[in-house]
Design a protein around this motif. Structure first.
Motif, PDB file in Angstrom:
ATOM      1  N   MET A 115       0.806  -1.209   0.000  1.00 39.16           N
ATOM      2  CA  MET A 115       0.000   0.000   0.000  1.00 39.16           C
ATOM      3  C   MET A 115       0.851   1.276   0.000  1.00 39.16           C
ATOM      4  O   MET A 115       0.323   2.382  -0.053  1.00 39.16           O
ATOM      5  CB  MET A 115      -0.982  -0.013   1.165  1.00 39.16           C
ATOM      6  CG  MET A 115      -2.007  -1.150   1.041  1.00 39.16           C
ATOM      7  SD  MET A 115      -3.337  -1.114   2.265  1.00 39.16           S
ATOM      8  CE  MET A 115      -4.353   0.206   1.621  1.00 39.16           C
ATOM      9  N   GLU A 123      -7.543   0.532  -3.236  1.00 33.87           N
ATOM     10  CA  GLU A 123      -7.155   0.738  -1.840  1.00 33.87           C
ATOM     11  C   GLU A 123      -6.127   1.858  -1.671  1.00 33.87           C
ATOM     12  O   GLU A 123      -5.884   2.319  -0.558  1.00 33.87           O
ATOM     13  CB  GLU A 123      -6.568  -0.564  -1.268  1.00 33.87           C
ATOM     14  CG  GLU A 123      -7.519  -1.748  -1.307  1.00 33.87           C
ATOM     15  CD  GLU A 123      -7.414  -2.545  -2.610  1.00 33.87           C
ATOM     16  OE1 GLU A 123      -7.890  -3.692  -2.631  1.00 33.87           O
ATOM     17  OE2 GLU A 123      -6.850  -2.025  -3.601  1.00 33.87           O
ATOM     18  N   THR A 124      -5.481   2.273  -2.759  1.00 32.44           N
ATOM     19  CA  THR A 124      -4.437   3.308  -2.701  1.00 32.44           C
ATOM     20  C   THR A 124      -4.708   4.349  -3.782  1.00 32.44           C
ATOM     21  O   THR A 124      -4.012   4.397  -4.793  1.00 32.44           O
ATOM     22  CB  THR A 124      -3.041   2.686  -2.887  1.00 32.44           C
ATOM     23  OG1 THR A 124      -3.022   1.914  -4.103  1.00 32.44           O
ATOM     24  CG2 THR A 124      -2.690   1.781  -1.718  1.00 32.44           C
ATOM     25  N   GLU A 536     -10.334  -5.213  -3.882  1.00 35.40           N
ATOM     26  CA  GLU A 536     -11.441  -4.640  -4.634  1.00 35.40           C
ATOM     27  C   GLU A 536     -11.160  -4.805  -6.124  1.00 35.40           C
ATOM     28  O   GLU A 536     -10.029  -5.028  -6.545  1.00 35.40           O
ATOM     29  CB  GLU A 536     -11.579  -3.152  -4.309  1.00 35.40           C
ATOM     30  CG  GLU A 536     -11.882  -2.859  -2.852  1.00 35.40           C
ATOM     31  CD  GLU A 536     -11.987  -1.368  -2.603  1.00 35.40           C
ATOM     32  OE1 GLU A 536     -12.641  -0.686  -3.404  1.00 35.40           O
ATOM     33  OE2 GLU A 536     -11.402  -0.902  -1.623  1.00 35.40           O
TER      34      GLU A 536
END
Length: 551
Positions: A115, A123-124, A536
């Protein structure tokens, strides 16, 4: 006090064709600061340590062959490009976004937690305008670089060196010089991509959004507004002539390769306006002052988006001692092939005095750029930016490289063949028959020894980069070797094969892609994902309603 006054033992000079006066040297330093170039990186005092370094993503004005362009830049705490860390220092960096657009910076070749890698996963997400993001991890020593992995900002020079000193380099009595290569166009990246894909602006926006723009407004539109420059056409003639090595935009459609059975090989998708060495062309090259009989560590970074080069040391001889930041058994060479995103560390012992060009020539082309190493009082002559046509970059050096610290011998737990596909017409590229983001992740388990057999079924060479891991090259065209440990390897066209091996020891989601920006943008990218990582969908991060197939 400037960074030059604080850290550089040696002065710079401009290439006017004669011995430099103190006034011209001062003018050069001023210009270098204005453009953000620092080829001789400083060695920090061991006790002068700041807990956090600020890295600012912003815009700047660059002059290329007498024309002004607005480009991006990544400026470190001392006013120069990028970051340099002392041996043993952590990567504690605050990235400040003053670019006027969303951005995200990838620490190429480093092995942070996933990350912190700087890839725009859901997510990032990208860094908002005016925002700050903090990074903190233990860096890998060596020559690395940083570049935006958001949209196509890399083409607009959102790049910089990332040098992590090791104990050996720290103890060396050598002047360090960084040579960062770029390809430059006054076109916007979107215009370049539109020409390549034969798409109109709307169609190209769709491609760019798929590959990384969550806003729906590609960096090409930003760049056009920033530069205010007109667009130039591209010569794609000769791209399908069988039995030839094809070169776009060099006055001739193709050059016949030697041998009746030689495969067709496409080169140089983009006809660039200039090629830069530390932000300068050979019309006004950077001249780095060196000592008579000096000892040099030259760190070469190919930061070009779509171009590969031959490094020509001319009268000098270099010892290749590291590639992509990882030590190799020394190899002596004067000409070095460097693919996109690759790096080489060379040790050079200079003759007593003189001016020594270090040139980078585009493969399949007469065009070149470079810098000049010059002792004080030496006569510096202007160097032509063209030379006899260079051959394609190849694996002649790769096949000779051997890791100084190879992977521990063990059998592979997972072996996968990765097929590289695509063509110039239509301009579309793939991995295992899938185009990003509609891909099936390559699943691995922590602790596995993984081997990927990269097979290139296209007529272009592809520099393949794996995020978050260093791999060893263990075979070329089926011939086993104990090759270099690195993060980017070139796979030659016409069924060329390269096998890489790595240990799955950094759990997360990791991009795996061609480092030709336009190949990646049009599909040549996939994901290496660890079991147990809840991820995701990729498409959601791109502002698209398209759902990916389940992993």
């Amino acid at each position: 006090m400037s960074i030059f006054d604080r850290h550089s033992r040696l002065h710079r000079a401009t290439a006017e064709g004669a011995t430099m006066s103190p006034l011209s040297r001062r003018a050069f330093v001023t210009g270098a600061l204005a453009t953000g170039i620092l080829s001789t990186l400083p060695a920090y005092d061991s006790e002068a340590s700041e807990p956090v370094q600020r890295l600012v993503a912003a815009t700047r004005t660059l002059e290329v062959n007498g024309r002004a362009a607005r480009v991006y830049g990544l400026t470190g705490p001392d006013g120069g490009p990028g970051i340099r860390l002392r041996a043993g220092e952590r990567f504690r960096v605050d990235l400040v976004n003053r670019s006027g657009k969303q951005t995200l910076v990838h620490w190429h070749g480093q092995l942070p937690p996933w990350m912190q890698d700087g890839f725009p996963w859901p997510e990032t997400p990208p860094l908002a305008i005016g925002a700050v993001r903090s990074y903190d991890y233990a860096p890998v020593p060596g020559t690395y670089w940083m570049h935006s992995h958001y949209d196509m900002q890399e083409q607009v020079l959102m790049t910089a060196p990332l040098v992590v000193e090791d104990e050996v380099a720290r103890r060396e009595d050598r002047q360090e010089i960084v040579l960062l290569l770029h390809d430059f166009t006054f076109q916007s990246p979107e215009e370049v991509l539109a020409k390549l894909t034969n798409a109109n602006g709307h169609g190209t926006h769709a491609v760019v959004r798929r590959a990384g723009d969550s806003s729906g407004h590609g960096v090409g539109a930003q760049h056009a507004a920033m530069t205010g420059m007109d667009m130039h056409g591209m010569n794609m003639a000769g791209m399908d002539m069988p039995g030839t090595m094809n070169m776009a935009g060099h006055g001739t459609a193709a050059m016949q390769m030697s041998g009746a059975a030689a495969p067709r090989m496409d080169l140089n998708d983009v006809d660039y306006d200039a090629f830069l060495a530390n932000d300068r062309t050979l019309a006004d090259p950077e001249v780095v002052r060196v000592e008579r009989g000096g000892r040099i560590r030259l760190r070469i970074i190919n930061g070009a988006s779509s171009s590969q080069f031959w490094i020509d040391l001319g009268a000098l001889t270099g010892n290749v001692i590291a590639v992509d930041g990882h030590s190799v058994r020394p190899i002596t060479s004067q000409r070095i092939p460097i693919a996109m995103a690759q790096r080489f560390d060379l040790l050079i012992d200079l003759p007593s005095s003189g001016a020594f060009p270090v040139l980078a020539q585009l493969e399949g082309s007469p065009r070149r750029t470079g810098i000049i190493l010059a002792t004080r009082g030496s006569h510096i002559t202007r160097i032509a930016d063209r030379s006899p046509i260079a051959p394609p970059v190849d694996l002649s050096l790769e096949a000779r490289l051997a890791a100084a610290e190879p992977l521990r011998a063990r059998p592979a737990d997972l072996v996968r063949t990765i097929s590289l596909g695509g063509s110039m017409h239509p301009y579309s590229w793939s991995m295992n028959g899938e185009t990003w983001p509609h891909i099936t992740p390559l699943m691995v388990k922590q602790g596995q020894r993984v081997e990927f057999e990269l097979v290139n079924r296209t007529m272009m060479a592809h520099p393949i980069h794996l995020h978050g891991h260093a791999f060893q090259v263990v075979a070329i065209d089926g011939r086993p070797i104990q090759g270099a440990v690195r993060d980017t390897v070139l796979v030659m066209p016409g069924a060329g094969r390269v096998r890489i091996a790595f240990d799955a020891d950094n759990p997360g989601r990791w991009a795996f892609h061609c480092h030709n920006l336009y190949h990646m943008q049009t599909g040549m990218m996939t994901e290496v994902r660890y079991d147990g990582i809840v991820a995701e969908g990729i498409a959601e991060a791109r502002g698209s309603a398209t759902k990916l197939p389940a992993a």
